[in-house]
Design an enzyme around this catalytic site. Structure first.
Site, PDB file in Angstrom:
ATOM      1  N   ILE A 178       0.858  -1.181   0.000  1.00 33.83           N
ATOM      2  CA  ILE A 178       0.000   0.000   0.000  1.00 33.83           C
ATOM      3  C   ILE A 178       0.898   1.236   0.000  1.00 33.83           C
ATOM      4  O   ILE A 178       1.531   1.550   1.000  1.00 33.83           O
ATOM      5  CB  ILE A 178      -0.929  -0.004   1.232  1.00 33.83           C
ATOM      6  N   ASP A 179       0.952   1.912  -1.133  1.00 26.44           N
ATOM      7  CA  ASP A 179       1.856   3.051  -1.304  1.00 26.44           C
ATOM      8  C   ASP A 179       1.036   4.334  -1.420  1.00 26.44           C
ATOM      9  O   ASP A 179       0.393   4.584  -2.437  1.00 26.44           O
ATOM     10  CB  ASP A 179       2.721   2.853  -2.546  1.00 26.44           C
ATOM     11  N   THR A 180       1.074   5.150  -0.358  1.00 27.54           N
ATOM     12  CA  THR A 180       0.314   6.403  -0.386  1.00 27.54           C
ATOM     13  C   THR A 180       0.890   7.401  -1.375  1.00 27.54           C
ATOM     14  O   THR A 180       0.234   8.375  -1.731  1.00 27.54           O
ATOM     15  CB  THR A 180       0.298   7.037   1.013  1.00 27.54           C
TER      16      THR A 180
END
Length: 299
Positions: A178-180
Site C-alpha cells: 500500500i503506497d500512499t
C-alpha cells in the site's frame, strides 16, 4: 610468557562497549555515552582479575551473572522489570552469537584433532588476538544485518495486503504494498492504476511482449495490436507517467473485471482500476509483487 594487562584491558573494554552498543541498537534504547563507557570499563576490569589467583573466586557463574546485571544497570538503568529482562536477554543473545563466531573461526583454523566416541576434539585450537579482532565485529555485523532485515519485514507487513486480480476465468494472486505516494491515474478516465509485476501473469503474456515491457518499449506493442496474438487486446491501455529522469514514459495496462484487496480481515472489491505491468521486480527480496493505489482502499 609476557602478558600485557593494559592491552587486554583495553581490548575487553572495546568488545564490551561494542556488545552493549549493539544491545542498545537492537532494543532502541536511548543511552548516554559516559554510562555505556563506564559499563564497558567495568567489564574490562573484570577480565584483568583472571591474572590474580587470589581473586579466582570471582570467576563463578553467580558472580559473572551478577556482573552482567550490574553492567546493564550502569549502561541503561532499570526501567521496570520487563524492560530490564528484555535488555538482559538481548545482551546474552548477542554475547552467545559473538562467542559462537569466535569458536567457529577457531575450529576452521585448527590443524589437527582426533575423534573420541564420535566427538571431534582439537589438539591445538588457539584463539588469538587477531582472531578475536576479526570474529567479534563480524558476528555483531551479521547480527545487525539479520535484525535489520527482520525489522524491515515486520514494518513492511503492516503496509501490505493480499491482491486478487480477475479477468474472465483467469485469476492472479499476489502480495501488494500500500503506497500512499502512488498517484498514477489514466489521464483520460481518471482511473487509478495499480502496478503489478508482469511475471505474475505467466504465459498469458507472450515472451515477445515481455521483452518490450522490460525494455520500456510498450508504445510499440500498442501500434502492433492485431499483428500479434494476445487474448486481452481489447483490454489494453497505454498510461503515460513521469520516469526517473522526469521524461514522459508509457506503461502498458490491462483493464480487469475486478480486483479484490484483503487487508485487516476485510475485503475491498473494485472494478474501476487498471493494472499497470512492470517488467522487473518491485521488491528486491520479493516481499511484494504489486503496488496498490491508495484510492482503492477508500471505496
Amino acid at each position: 610468557m609476557i602478558v600485557y594487562i593494559d592491552i587486554i584491558f583495553l581490548f575487553n573494554v572495546l568488545i564490551d562497549g561494542m556488545l552493549l552498543w549493539t544491545t542498545a541498537w537492537s532494543r532502541k534504547i536511548r543511552y548516554r555515552y559516559w554510562r555505556l563507557a563506564l559499563s564497558a570499563i567495568l567489564g574490562g576490569s573484570y577480565a584483568v582479575f583472571l591474572f590474580f589467583p587470589p581473586l579466582s573466586f570471582l570467576y563463578t557463574f553467580a558472580v559473572k551473572f551478577l556482573l552482567s546485571l550490574l553492567m546493564l544497570l550502569m549502561a541503561f538503568g532499570y526501567g521496570g522489570l520487563q524492560h530490564f529482562i528484555r535488555n538482559l536477554g538481548v545482551f546474552y543473545l548477542i554475547n552467545f552469537i559473538a562467542a559462537g563466531s569466535v569458536l567457529s573461526i577457531a575450529y576452521f583454523w585448527q590443524t589437527s584433532g582426533e575423534v573420541v566416541s564420535g566427538i571431534l576434539f582439537s589438539r591445538n585450537m588457539k584463539v588469538t588476538l587477531p582472531m578475536l579482532v576479526f570474529s567479534i565485529p563480524f558476528a555483531v555485523w551479521v547480527y545487525r544485518q539479520v535484525i535489520s532485515g527482520l525489522k524491515r519485514k515486520q514494518e513492511l507487513s503492516a503496509f501490505t495486503a493480499k491482491v486478487d486480480v480477475h479477468i474472465d476465468a483467469f485469476a492472479s494472486s499476489c502480495v501488494g504494498l500500500i503506497d500512499t505516494g502512488n498517484q498514477l491515474y489514466d489521464p483520460l478516465t481518471r482511473t487509478p492504476v495499480m502496478v503489478m509485476e508482469a511475471g505474475q501473469w505467466g504465459e498469458h503474456i507472450p515472451e515477445a511482449w515481455m521483452d518490450k515491457i522490460r525494455r520500456s518499449e510498450v508504445d510499440q506493442l500498442v501500434s502492433a495490436i492485431g499483428t500479434e496474438p494476445f487474448i486481452w487486446q481489447d483490454r489494453l491501455r497505454l498510461v503515460p507517467y513521469r520516469g526517473v529522469n522526469r521524461s514522459t514514459q508509457f506503461m502498458l495496462a490491462i483493464k480487469p473485471d475486478r480486483v479484490v484487496i484483503t487487508t485487516d480481515g476485510k475485503q475491498i472489491e473494485s472494478s474501476r482500476v487498471l493494472i499497470g505491468l512492470d517488467g522487473g521486480r518491485l521488491s528486491s527480496d520479493n516481499a511484494y509483487q504489486a503496488i496498490i493505489h491508495p484510492s482503492l482502499l477508500q471505496l
